[in-house]
Scaffold this motif. Structure first.
Motif, PDB file in Angstrom:
ATOM      1  N   TYR A  24      18.252 114.008  40.034  1.00 37.23           N
ATOM      2  CA  TYR A  24      17.332 113.116  40.744  1.00 37.23           C
ATOM      3  C   TYR A  24      17.079 113.609  42.167  1.00 37.23           C
ATOM      4  O   TYR A  24      15.932 113.665  42.621  1.00 37.23           O
ATOM      5  CB  TYR A  24      17.903 111.698  40.761  1.00 37.23           C
ATOM      6  CG  TYR A  24      17.186 110.755  41.685  1.00 37.23           C
ATOM      7  CD1 TYR A  24      15.931 110.263  41.360  1.00 37.23           C
ATOM      8  CD2 TYR A  24      17.769 110.351  42.881  1.00 37.23           C
ATOM      9  CE1 TYR A  24      15.266 109.395  42.210  1.00 37.23           C
ATOM     10  CE2 TYR A  24      17.114 109.489  43.730  1.00 37.23           C
ATOM     11  CZ  TYR A  24      15.862 109.015  43.391  1.00 37.23           C
ATOM     12  OH  TYR A  24      15.205 108.164  44.246  1.00 37.23           O
ATOM     13  N   VAL A  25      18.132 113.987  42.871  1.00 37.40           N
ATOM     14  CA  VAL A  25      17.977 114.458  44.249  1.00 37.40           C
ATOM     15  C   VAL A  25      17.207 115.778  44.283  1.00 37.40           C
ATOM     16  O   VAL A  25      16.349 115.977  45.163  1.00 37.40           O
ATOM     17  CB  VAL A  25      19.352 114.591  44.934  1.00 37.40           C
ATOM     18  CG1 VAL A  25      19.253 115.333  46.253  1.00 37.40           C
ATOM     19  CG2 VAL A  25      19.962 113.223  45.144  1.00 37.40           C
ATOM     20  N   SER A  26      17.465 116.660  43.340  1.00 37.95           N
ATOM     21  CA  SER A  26      16.747 117.935  43.339  1.00 37.95           C
ATOM     22  C   SER A  26      15.272 117.731  43.022  1.00 37.95           C
ATOM     23  O   SER A  26      14.415 118.426  43.571  1.00 37.95           O
ATOM     24  CB  SER A  26      17.379 118.921  42.365  1.00 37.95           C
ATOM     25  OG  SER A  26      17.178 118.501  41.043  1.00 37.95           O
ATOM     26  N   ASN A  31       9.673 119.086  46.928  1.00 33.77           N
ATOM     27  CA  ASN A  31       8.508 119.252  47.801  1.00 33.77           C
ATOM     28  C   ASN A  31       8.882 119.394  49.263  1.00 33.77           C
ATOM     29  O   ASN A  31       8.008 119.418  50.121  1.00 33.77           O
ATOM     30  CB  ASN A  31       7.557 118.065  47.633  1.00 33.77           C
ATOM     31  CG  ASN A  31       6.953 118.030  46.262  1.00 33.77           C
ATOM     32  OD1 ASN A  31       6.742 119.071  45.649  1.00 33.77           O
ATOM     33  ND2 ASN A  31       6.693 116.838  45.754  1.00 33.77           N
ATOM     34  N   GLU A  32      10.172 119.467  49.550  1.00 29.44           N
ATOM     35  CA  GLU A  32      10.613 119.600  50.926  1.00 29.44           C
ATOM     36  C   GLU A  32      10.413 121.039  51.392  1.00 29.44           C
ATOM     37  O   GLU A  32      10.752 121.991  50.697  1.00 29.44           O
ATOM     38  CB  GLU A  32      12.082 119.226  51.046  1.00 29.44           C
ATOM     39  CG  GLU A  32      12.623 119.396  52.430  1.00 29.44           C
ATOM     40  CD  GLU A  32      14.130 119.262  52.465  1.00 29.44           C
ATOM     41  OE1 GLU A  32      14.669 119.288  53.573  1.00 29.44           O
ATOM     42  OE2 GLU A  32      14.749 119.157  51.408  1.00 29.44           O
ATOM     43  N   MET A  53      12.648 113.660  53.974  1.00 31.25           N
ATOM     44  CA  MET A  53      13.965 113.788  54.613  1.00 31.25           C
ATOM     45  C   MET A  53      14.656 112.437  54.748  1.00 31.25           C
ATOM     46  O   MET A  53      15.872 112.343  54.576  1.00 31.25           O
ATOM     47  CB  MET A  53      13.833 114.452  55.986  1.00 31.25           C
ATOM     48  CG  MET A  53      13.536 115.934  55.914  1.00 31.25           C
ATOM     49  SD  MET A  53      14.773 116.848  54.988  1.00 31.25           S
ATOM     50  CE  MET A  53      16.208 116.582  55.984  1.00 31.25           C
ATOM     51  N   SER A  54      13.900 111.384  55.053  1.00 31.09           N
ATOM     52  CA  SER A  54      14.533 110.064  55.169  1.00 31.09           C
ATOM     53  C   SER A  54      15.042 109.592  53.817  1.00 31.09           C
ATOM     54  O   SER A  54      16.104 108.965  53.726  1.00 31.09           O
ATOM     55  CB  SER A  54      13.571 109.052  55.773  1.00 31.09           C
ATOM     56  OG  SER A  54      12.525 108.754  54.874  1.00 31.09           O
ATOM     57  N   ARG A  58      19.142 108.912  52.775  1.00 31.75           N
ATOM     58  CA  ARG A  58      19.670 107.686  52.174  1.00 31.75           C
ATOM     59  C   ARG A  58      20.507 107.975  50.939  1.00 31.75           C
ATOM     60  O   ARG A  58      21.360 107.166  50.566  1.00 31.75           O
ATOM     61  CB  ARG A  58      18.533 106.740  51.811  1.00 31.75           C
ATOM     62  CG  ARG A  58      17.920 106.070  53.009  1.00 31.75           C
ATOM     63  CD  ARG A  58      16.968 105.011  52.551  1.00 31.75           C
ATOM     64  NE  ARG A  58      15.918 105.637  51.752  1.00 31.75           N
ATOM     65  CZ  ARG A  58      14.629 105.393  51.883  1.00 31.75           C
ATOM     66  NH1 ARG A  58      14.218 104.516  52.754  1.00 31.75           N
ATOM     67  NH2 ARG A  58      13.744 106.008  51.129  1.00 31.75           N
ATOM     68  N   THR A  59      20.296 109.106  50.283  1.00 33.78           N
ATOM     69  CA  THR A  59      21.061 109.420  49.074  1.00 33.78           C
ATOM     70  C   THR A  59      22.397 110.098  49.377  1.00 33.78           C
ATOM     71  O   THR A  59      23.250 110.159  48.489  1.00 33.78           O
ATOM     72  CB  THR A  59      20.262 110.331  48.132  1.00 33.78           C
ATOM     73  OG1 THR A  59      19.975 111.565  48.780  1.00 33.78           O
ATOM     74  CG2 THR A  59      18.967 109.673  47.687  1.00 33.78           C
ATOM     75  N   ARG A  60      22.580 110.589  50.569  1.00 33.23           N
ATOM     76  CA  ARG A  60      23.822 111.313  50.887  1.00 33.23           C
ATOM     77  C   ARG A  60      25.090 110.487  50.699  1.00 33.23           C
ATOM     78  O   ARG A  60      26.061 110.988  50.121  1.00 33.23           O
ATOM     79  CB  ARG A  60      23.759 111.880  52.297  1.00 33.23           C
ATOM     80  CG  ARG A  60      22.939 113.123  52.350  1.00 33.23           C
ATOM     81  CD  ARG A  60      23.150 113.869  53.622  1.00 33.23           C
ATOM     82  NE  ARG A  60      22.380 115.107  53.551  1.00 33.23           N
ATOM     83  CZ  ARG A  60      22.039 115.793  54.583  1.00 33.23           C
ATOM     84  NH1 ARG A  60      22.383 115.407  55.791  1.00 33.23           N
ATOM     85  NH2 ARG A  60      21.349 116.902  54.430  1.00 33.23           N
TER      86      ARG A  60
END
Length: 90
Positions: A24-26, A31-32, A53-54, A58-60
């Protein structure tokens, strides 16, 4: 049902949750871009990158918690089998 299948099942569930979270994070960060936007005409690009980035920031904490839980469960499973080896050689 014994204790060992439940232990492995719980570990497998946490592992699959961690893998799904990483996917999910990848997908979210694909698009970053690591670029510096200097022109005012490219403000929309800068705003898009800041939004991405925001979301990633939040996922970290969730990622760290899942990784910590997976690590603790892995140590528990390894400790269980290590204690089993010691019990067999008594």
């Amino acid at each position: 049902m014994g204790y060992v299948p439940i232990m492995w099942g719980a570990w497998g569930m946490v592992f699959l949750t961690f893998v799904a979270f990483k996917v999910y994070v990848s997908r979210m960060s694909r698009n970053e871009d690591d670029q510096l936007v200097l022109q005012e005409s490219s403000d929309h690009v800068r705003e898009e990158q800041e939004a991405i980035m925001s979301q990633l920031q939040r996922t970290r904490p969730v990622g760290r918690a899942l990784l910590g839980l997976l690590g603790a469960m892995t140590l528990y499973v390894a400790g269980y089998y290590l204690m089993d080896v010691f019990r067999q050689f008594k």
